[in-house]
Design a protein around this motif. Structure first.
Motif, short mmCIF file in Angstrom:
data_model
loop_
_atom_site.label_atom_id
_atom_site.label_comp_id
_atom_site.label_asym_id
_atom_site.label_seq_id
_atom_site.Cartn_x
_atom_site.Cartn_y
_atom_site.Cartn_z
N HIS A 80 0.82 -1.23 0.00
CA HIS A 80 0.00 0.00 0.00
C HIS A 80 0.85 1.27 0.00
O HIS A 80 0.34 2.36 0.24
CB HIS A 80 -0.93 0.00 1.21
CG HIS A 80 -1.92 -1.12 1.19
ND1 HIS A 80 -3.08 -1.10 0.43
CD2 HIS A 80 -1.90 -2.33 1.81
CE1 HIS A 80 -3.74 -2.23 0.60
NE2 HIS A 80 -3.05 -2.99 1.42
N ARG A 82 3.51 4.39 -1.29
CA ARG A 82 3.58 5.39 -2.36
C ARG A 82 2.21 5.83 -2.85
O ARG A 82 2.03 6.15 -4.01
CB ARG A 82 4.43 4.90 -3.54
CG ARG A 82 5.87 4.60 -3.19
CD ARG A 82 6.61 5.70 -2.48
NE ARG A 82 6.94 6.87 -3.25
CZ ARG A 82 8.04 7.02 -3.95
NH1 ARG A 82 8.91 6.06 -4.01
NH2 ARG A 82 8.26 8.15 -4.59
N TYR A 85 -0.44 7.42 1.98
CA TYR A 85 -0.97 7.02 3.29
C TYR A 85 0.01 7.36 4.42
O TYR A 85 -0.39 7.80 5.49
CB TYR A 85 -1.29 5.52 3.33
CG TYR A 85 -2.39 5.10 2.40
CD1 TYR A 85 -3.54 5.89 2.24
CD2 TYR A 85 -2.32 3.91 1.70
CE1 TYR A 85 -4.56 5.50 1.39
CE2 TYR A 85 -3.34 3.50 0.86
CZ TYR A 85 -4.45 4.30 0.70
OH TYR A 85 -5.47 3.90 -0.14
N THR A 107 11.73 10.34 15.15
CA THR A 107 11.20 9.09 14.63
C THR A 107 12.31 8.05 14.68
O THR A 107 13.49 8.40 14.85
CB THR A 107 10.60 9.25 13.21
OG1 THR A 107 9.83 8.10 12.90
CG2 THR A 107 11.66 9.46 12.15
N VAL A 109 13.76 4.47 12.71
CA VAL A 109 13.65 3.62 11.51
C VAL A 109 14.69 2.52 11.61
O VAL A 109 15.85 2.77 11.95
CB VAL A 109 13.90 4.45 10.22
CG1 VAL A 109 13.72 3.58 8.99
CG2 VAL A 109 12.97 5.65 10.15
N GLY A 116 11.63 3.67 4.61
CA GLY A 116 11.38 4.46 5.82
C GLY A 116 12.35 5.62 5.93
O GLY A 116 11.98 6.74 6.29
N ALA A 122 12.45 12.85 3.53
CA ALA A 122 11.54 13.70 2.74
C ALA A 122 10.67 14.56 3.66
O ALA A 122 10.24 15.65 3.27
CB ALA A 122 10.65 12.83 1.84
C1 COA Z 1 7.81 5.12 5.69
C2 COA Z 1 6.48 4.64 5.19
C3 COA Z 1 5.46 4.79 6.33
C4 COA Z 1 6.03 5.51 3.98
O1 COA Z 1 4.70 5.14 3.65
P1 COA Z 1 4.08 5.56 2.24
O2 COA Z 1 2.60 5.40 2.37
O3 COA Z 1 4.76 4.84 1.14
O4 COA Z 1 4.46 7.12 2.18
P2 COA Z 1 3.95 8.21 1.13
O5 COA Z 1 3.27 7.55 -0.03
O6 COA Z 1 3.15 9.20 1.89
O7 COA Z 1 5.36 8.86 0.65
C5 COA Z 1 5.69 10.20 0.93
C6 COA Z 1 7.04 10.57 0.35
O8 COA Z 1 8.10 9.87 1.02
C7 COA Z 1 9.16 9.59 0.07
N1 COA Z 1 9.27 8.15 -0.16
C8 COA Z 1 8.52 7.18 0.45
N2 COA Z 1 8.90 5.95 0.04
C9 COA Z 1 9.90 6.15 -0.87
C10 COA Z 1 10.71 5.28 -1.68
N3 COA Z 1 10.55 3.96 -1.66
N4 COA Z 1 11.64 5.84 -2.49
C11 COA Z 1 11.81 7.17 -2.55
N5 COA Z 1 11.07 8.06 -1.82
C12 COA Z 1 10.14 7.55 -0.99
C13 COA Z 1 8.73 10.27 -1.23
O9 COA Z 1 9.21 11.60 -1.16
C14 COA Z 1 7.21 10.23 -1.10
O10 COA Z 1 6.54 11.18 -1.88
P3 COA Z 1 6.17 10.83 -3.44
O11 COA Z 1 5.51 9.47 -3.44
O12 COA Z 1 5.24 11.95 -3.81
O13 COA Z 1 7.49 10.82 -4.15
C15 COA Z 1 6.58 3.16 4.72
O14 COA Z 1 7.56 3.06 3.72
C16 COA Z 1 6.94 2.24 5.86
O15 COA Z 1 6.06 1.79 6.59
N6 COA Z 1 8.25 1.96 6.04
C17 COA Z 1 8.69 1.11 7.11
C18 COA Z 1 8.39 1.69 8.48
C19 COA Z 1 9.29 2.87 8.82
O16 COA Z 1 10.47 2.81 8.61
N7 COA Z 1 8.68 3.91 9.43
C20 COA Z 1 9.44 5.04 9.91
C21 COA Z 1 9.17 6.34 9.19
S1 COA Z 1 8.19 7.42 10.22
#
Ligand code: COA
Length: 146
Positions: A80, A82, A85, A107, A109, A116, A122
């Protein structure tokens, strides 16, 4: 993007969903249902759904230390990501942190969670510390909003 519903985890059904997301994303530190119940007494735990689909969870820890640091951790299941969310969840986490009187926001990670780290950077977080928990092999990275 489907509408995101963010619910406060306050009973076993929601604790189970919160635990599923947590343990899927952090397999190195799997929690039992009892662990989650205990955490809910110290932290704010939220669960996020898009329609009926479970998509994520969040932890907002109680303020710690002299500067009342609040740690906000958003998690979105791999299938889910990108879709914005994480940004929505994290935005709600920041509101909760402010409501708790946060003087600073951090935070955490897992080093292997590359997405993350990219997400946290970002959002403007910068790394302040790396640490290994007893028995773990992959370090956690603490990041802070300047
Ligand atoms: C971090 C996490 C919550 C992001 O969730 P998500 O729903 O994919 O986030 P978003 O769609 O809102 O992404 C926001 C921005 O973050 C950046 N980003 C997120 N994932 C990325 C990736 N794989 N590669 C590059 N940029 C990324 C981008 O800037 C993105 O904006 P864009 O899609 O317009 O380019 C998810 O990847 C996750 O659960 N990761 C593991 C848990 C973790 O490490 N959490 C700690 C962070 S608070």
């Amino acid at each position: 993007m489907a509408d995101l519903r963010i619910l406060r985890a306050d009973g076993d059904a929601l604790f189970r969903d919160w635990r599923h997301v947590h343990n899927t994303i952090i397999p190195t530190h799997a929690l039992s249902l009892e662990d989650v119940r205990e955490r809910s007494t110290r932290n704010v735990l939220d669960v996020a759904y898009a329609g009926d689909a479970l998509v994520g969870c969040m932890t907002v820890r109680a303020p710690e230390g002299d500067d009342a640091t609040v740690t906000v951790i958003a998690r979105v299941l791999p299938g889910h990501r990108r879709q914005g969310y994480g940004t929505r969840l994290y935005g709600q986490g920041l509101e909760q942190a402010r409501a708790l009187g946060a003087g600073a926001i951090e935070t955490v990670v897992l080093e292997s969670n590359h997405e993350g780290l990219l997400f946290a950077r970002a959002q403007g977080f910068v790394e302040v510390e790396r640490y290994l928990l007893d028995g773990d092999t992959i370090p956690y990275i603490t990041l802070r909003l300047p």
